[in-house]
Write an enzyme that holds these catalytic residues in place. Structure first.
Site, PDB file in Angstrom:
ATOM      1  N   SER A 142      46.256  46.041  53.341  1.00 48.63           N
ATOM      2  CA  SER A 142      44.849  46.425  53.464  1.00 48.63           C
ATOM      3  C   SER A 142      44.330  46.108  54.861  1.00 48.63           C
ATOM      4  O   SER A 142      44.855  45.252  55.578  1.00 48.63           O
ATOM      5  CB  SER A 142      43.988  45.710  52.417  1.00 48.63           C
ATOM      6  OG  SER A 142      42.611  45.751  52.748  1.00 48.63           O
ATOM      7  N   TYR A 155      39.576  37.734  48.736  1.00 45.04           N
ATOM      8  CA  TYR A 155      40.374  38.939  49.002  1.00 45.04           C
ATOM      9  C   TYR A 155      40.999  38.881  50.398  1.00 45.04           C
ATOM     10  O   TYR A 155      42.204  39.117  50.566  1.00 45.04           O
ATOM     11  CB  TYR A 155      39.489  40.175  48.866  1.00 45.04           C
ATOM     12  CG  TYR A 155      40.245  41.482  48.915  1.00 45.04           C
ATOM     13  CD1 TYR A 155      40.908  41.956  47.794  1.00 45.04           C
ATOM     14  CD2 TYR A 155      40.279  42.251  50.077  1.00 45.04           C
ATOM     15  CE1 TYR A 155      41.590  43.161  47.826  1.00 45.04           C
ATOM     16  CE2 TYR A 155      40.954  43.457  50.117  1.00 45.04           C
ATOM     17  CZ  TYR A 155      41.616  43.906  48.989  1.00 45.04           C
ATOM     18  OH  TYR A 155      42.299  45.097  49.030  1.00 45.04           O
TER      19      TYR A 155
END
Length: 250
Positions: A142, A155
């Site tokens: 990501s 995250y």
């Protein structure tokens, strides 16, 4: 080899579904791993004529017993594994660090980091001992493996850690022809990024709508990585919506 075997985690939707369909469309046999059997069956149904090569397996990647059951089944059925896309991930609603419950932190770590480790470990064991030896593992890092969004400590921390996992797998896999790379994705249009169309908090505190792009392009990128010979590697690749603000984030 005429048949190539892959595992895609988080295959029930979004990026995982796009990657699985791309691999199936290219002739791969693919295990569709994810928590929701109905979503995995839906992915299989979208594969058309390739559906016979799709194997939905309900799996919780954060559960060691569930991961072991998945890879033991595939080893018994297939006898080998050529590719793993460690894609499954989760998040919690954005919020100040002081309000983040331990249980929420632990859940994100368990899925994003521990889940990726458990699947990579199981794949490594098969790839190391099969003939011909070797295989490829690609982790979903990501954009958050590079730069954080506001209020995203769980995250972002796990995605930075995934980069360390990727590098170590690449190093430790060298003697066994096990190759590891990472794809860092920004704003692919999936259920997880639907909020982008309503506005996302920026570093300044303001809310802005961010552009997205079709997740099928992630699928084609994964397919390109998967089809490389094992003496070549795309160590890191970043694919984003062209006008997303990550280059200027901060």
């Amino acid at each position: 080899m005429s048949t190539k075997y892959a595992v895609v985690t988080g295959a029930g939707s979004g990026v995982g579904r796009a990657a699985a369909l791309a691999l199936l469309g290219d002739g791969w046999t693919v295990a569709l791993a994810g928590r929701r059997q109905d979503a995995l069956e839906e992915t299989k149904g979208l594969a058309g004529d390739a559906a016979s090569r799709a194997v939905p397996v309900s799996t919780d990647v954060g559960n060691p017993k569930s991961v072991t059951a998945l890879f033991d089944r595939l080893k018994a059925d297939w006898g080998r594994l050529d590719f793993l896309f460690n894609n499954a991930g989760g998040n919690v609603p954005a919020g100040p660090i002081e309000d983040l419950a331990y249980e929420d932190w632990a859940r994100v770590v368990q899925v994003n980091l521990t889940g990726s480790f458990l699947c990579a470990q199981a794949a490594f064991r098969i790839m190391k001992n099969q003939q011909p030896m070797g295989g490829r593992i690609v982790n979903n890092g990501s954009i958050s493996a590079h730069v954080p969004r506001p209020d995203s400590i769980a995250y972002t921390s796990t995605k930075h850690a995934v980069t360390g996992l990727t590098k170590t797998l690449a190093l430790d896999g060298r003697p066994f022809d096990i190759v590891s790379g990472q794809i860092d994705i920004g704003n692919a249009a999936t259920p997880m990024t639907a909020r982008m169309t309503r506005g996302v908090k920026q570093a300044t505190g303001e809310m802005k709508v961010e552009p997205t792009f079709d997740a099928k392009h992630v699928g084609s990128t994964i397919l390109m990585m998967a089809n490389l010979p094992l003496d070549a590697n795309i160590q890191f690749v970043t694919i984003t919506a062209s006008k997303m603000p990550w280059i200027a984030r901060g």
